[in-house]
Design a protein around this motif. Structure first.
Motif, PDB file in Angstrom:
ATOM      1  N   GLU A  26     -24.777  87.170  68.902  1.00  0.00           N
ATOM      2  CA  GLU A  26     -24.174  86.147  69.774  1.00  0.00           C
ATOM      3  C   GLU A  26     -22.807  85.709  69.251  1.00  0.00           C
ATOM      4  OE1 GLU A  26     -25.346  83.906  72.422  1.00  0.00           O
ATOM      5  OE2 GLU A  26     -27.215  84.969  72.799  1.00  0.00           O
ATOM      6  N   LEU A  27     -22.693  85.510  67.944  1.00  0.00           N
ATOM      7  CA  LEU A  27     -21.411  85.089  67.374  1.00  0.00           C
ATOM      8  C   LEU A  27     -20.345  86.164  67.589  1.00  0.00           C
ATOM      9  CD1 LEU A  27     -22.737  83.409  64.133  1.00  0.00           C
ATOM     10  CD2 LEU A  27     -21.513  82.244  65.990  1.00  0.00           C
ATOM     11  N   ILE A  28     -20.721  87.413  67.408  1.00  0.00           N
ATOM     12  CA  ILE A  28     -19.789  88.519  67.641  1.00  0.00           C
ATOM     13  C   ILE A  28     -19.369  88.551  69.111  1.00  0.00           C
ATOM     14  CG2 ILE A  28     -19.575  91.045  67.702  1.00  0.00           C
ATOM     15  CD1 ILE A  28     -21.535  91.010  65.231  1.00  0.00           C
ATOM     16  N   ASP A  29     -20.335  88.438  69.995  1.00  0.00           N
ATOM     17  CA  ASP A  29     -20.047  88.448  71.428  1.00  0.00           C
ATOM     18  C   ASP A  29     -19.137  87.275  71.813  1.00  0.00           C
ATOM     19  OD1 ASP A  29     -20.436  89.597  74.067  1.00  0.00           O
ATOM     20  OD2 ASP A  29     -21.702  87.861  74.500  1.00  0.00           O
ATOM     21  N   MET A  30     -19.411  86.104  71.281  1.00  0.00           N
ATOM     22  CA  MET A  30     -18.567  84.937  71.583  1.00  0.00           C
ATOM     23  C   MET A  30     -17.138  85.162  71.103  1.00  0.00           C
ATOM     24  SD  MET A  30     -20.765  81.442  70.984  1.00  0.00           S
ATOM     25  CE  MET A  30     -21.650  81.840  69.513  1.00  0.00           C
ATOM     26  N   TYR A  31     -17.010  85.658  69.880  1.00  0.00           N
ATOM     27  CA  TYR A  31     -15.677  85.871  69.292  1.00  0.00           C
ATOM     28  C   TYR A  31     -14.878  86.882  70.111  1.00  0.00           C
ATOM     29  CZ  TYR A  31     -12.094  86.771  65.776  1.00  0.00           C
ATOM     30  OH  TYR A  31     -10.900  86.911  65.116  1.00  0.00           O
ATOM     31  N   ILE A  32     -15.502  87.998  70.439  1.00  0.00           N
ATOM     32  CA  ILE A  32     -14.828  89.050  71.197  1.00  0.00           C
ATOM     33  C   ILE A  32     -14.473  88.562  72.602  1.00  0.00           C
ATOM     34  CG2 ILE A  32     -15.157  91.336  72.245  1.00  0.00           C
ATOM     35  CD1 ILE A  32     -16.626  92.135  69.659  1.00  0.00           C
ATOM     36  N   SER A  33     -15.294  87.681  73.148  1.00  0.00           N
ATOM     37  CA  SER A  33     -15.037  87.125  74.482  1.00  0.00           C
ATOM     38  C   SER A  33     -13.984  86.013  74.472  1.00  0.00           C
ATOM     39  CB  SER A  33     -16.334  86.587  75.081  1.00  0.00           C
ATOM     40  OG  SER A  33     -17.265  87.627  75.214  1.00  0.00           O
ATOM     41  N   GLY A  34     -13.504  85.651  73.293  1.00  0.00           N
ATOM     42  CA  GLY A  34     -12.434  84.662  73.212  1.00  0.00           C
ATOM     43  C   GLY A  34     -12.848  83.264  72.806  1.00  0.00           C
ATOM     44  N   THR A  35     -14.108  83.052  72.517  1.00  0.00           N
ATOM     45  CA  THR A  35     -14.577  81.740  72.073  1.00  0.00           C
ATOM     46  C   THR A  35     -14.244  81.573  70.597  1.00  0.00           C
ATOM     47  OG1 THR A  35     -16.406  81.822  73.644  1.00  0.00           O
ATOM     48  CG2 THR A  35     -16.606  80.247  71.834  1.00  0.00           C
ATOM     49  N   ASN A  36     -13.701  80.432  70.253  1.00  0.00           N
ATOM     50  CA  ASN A  36     -13.393  80.148  68.848  1.00  0.00           C
ATOM     51  C   ASN A  36     -14.686  79.761  68.132  1.00  0.00           C
ATOM     52  OD1 ASN A  36     -12.269  79.530  66.409  1.00  0.00           O
ATOM     53  ND2 ASN A  36     -11.168  77.732  67.120  1.00  0.00           N
ATOM     54  N   ILE A  37     -15.082  80.565  67.161  1.00  0.00           N
ATOM     55  CA  ILE A  37     -16.307  80.299  66.409  1.00  0.00           C
ATOM     56  C   ILE A  37     -16.013  79.841  64.984  1.00  0.00           C
ATOM     57  CG2 ILE A  37     -17.669  81.919  67.778  1.00  0.00           C
ATOM     58  CD1 ILE A  37     -17.452  83.871  65.339  1.00  0.00           C
ATOM     59  N   LEU A  38     -14.738  79.722  64.645  1.00  0.00           N
ATOM     60  CA  LEU A  38     -14.361  79.369  63.280  1.00  0.00           C
ATOM     61  C   LEU A  38     -13.896  77.927  63.192  1.00  0.00           C
ATOM     62  CD1 LEU A  38     -12.454  82.617  62.360  1.00  0.00           C
ATOM     63  CD2 LEU A  38     -14.811  82.021  61.786  1.00  0.00           C
ATOM     64  N   PRO A  39     -14.253  77.251  62.150  1.00  0.00           N
ATOM     65  CA  PRO A  39     -15.151  77.653  61.070  1.00  0.00           C
ATOM     66  C   PRO A  39     -16.595  77.782  61.574  1.00  0.00           C
ATOM     67  CG  PRO A  39     -14.426  75.390  60.735  1.00  0.00           C
ATOM     68  CD  PRO A  39     -13.704  75.906  61.941  1.00  0.00           C
ATOM     69  N   LEU A  40     -17.286  78.764  61.040  1.00  0.00           N
ATOM     70  CA  LEU A  40     -18.622  79.097  61.531  1.00  0.00           C
ATOM     71  C   LEU A  40     -19.566  77.906  61.551  1.00  0.00           C
ATOM     72  CD1 LEU A  40     -19.674  82.569  60.095  1.00  0.00           C
ATOM     73  CD2 LEU A  40     -19.315  81.944  62.464  1.00  0.00           C
ATOM     74  N   LYS A  41     -19.615  77.181  60.457  1.00  0.00           N
ATOM     75  CA  LYS A  41     -20.611  76.104  60.354  1.00  0.00           C
ATOM     76  C   LYS A  41     -20.299  74.930  61.270  1.00  0.00           C
ATOM     77  CE  LYS A  41     -22.364  77.474  55.946  1.00  0.00           C
ATOM     78  NZ  LYS A  41     -22.670  77.191  54.575  1.00  0.00           N
ATOM     79  N   GLN A  42     -19.034  74.738  61.599  1.00  0.00           N
ATOM     80  CA  GLN A  42     -18.695  73.622  62.481  1.00  0.00           C
ATOM     81  C   GLN A  42     -18.661  74.023  63.956  1.00  0.00           C
ATOM     82  OE1 GLN A  42     -16.794  73.992  59.500  1.00  0.00           O
ATOM     83  NE2 GLN A  42     -18.064  72.402  58.582  1.00  0.00           N
ATOM     84  N   LYS A  43     -18.262  75.231  64.254  1.00  0.00           N
ATOM     85  CA  LYS A  43     -18.126  75.640  65.657  1.00  0.00           C
ATOM     86  C   LYS A  43     -19.161  76.679  66.067  1.00  0.00           C
ATOM     87  CE  LYS A  43     -13.339  74.369  66.102  1.00  0.00           C
ATOM     88  NZ  LYS A  43     -11.991  74.769  66.437  1.00  0.00           N
TER      89      LYS A  43
END
Length: 113
Positions: A26-43
């Motif tokens: 899911e994190l990979i899919d979100m990142y590739i789709s343009g969702t900011n997941i960083l920093p991981l623990k906060q977002k």
């Protein structure tokens, strides 16, 4: 794209039956789709926490267990070839952030080709 993510994760030894697998995916899919997941623990973990109604700690622990299992049971030559420069020298494996971003880079490169 889903197939590329799935095939790459399997190739490096991440097992779909692991609870952390779906979170990494899911994190990979979100990142590739343009969702900011960083920093991981906060977002990133917060997004998953809200979606799956699990604590961020639980998500982190499941991801860490999935990575550890891949490093224990996976093909060590493949893992070091793929992640050699991203491995945390104290732990002998990449951090969750390093692993996820490395996979994202690999998938994005394949999409460009």
């Amino acid at each position: 794209m889903e197939r590329l993510i799935y095939e790459y994760m399997l190739a490096i030894g991440l097992k779909p039956q692991s609870l952390g697998y779906k979170y990494i995916y899911e994190l990979i899919d979100m990142y590739i789709s343009g969702t900011n997941i960083l920093p991981l623990k906060q977002k990133g973990y917060r997004n998953l926490s809200e979606k799956y109604h699990k604590s961020q700690w639980s998500i982190d622990k499941n991801i860490q267990n999935c990575i550890s299992k891949a490093w224990l049971d996976g093909d060590i030559d493949t893992l070091y070839k793929e992640f050699g420069n991203t491995i945390d020298m104290n732990k002998g494996k990449p951090t969750a952030k390093q692993l996820i971003l490395h996979i994202c880079d690999k998938i994005l490169l394949r999409l460009i080709e």
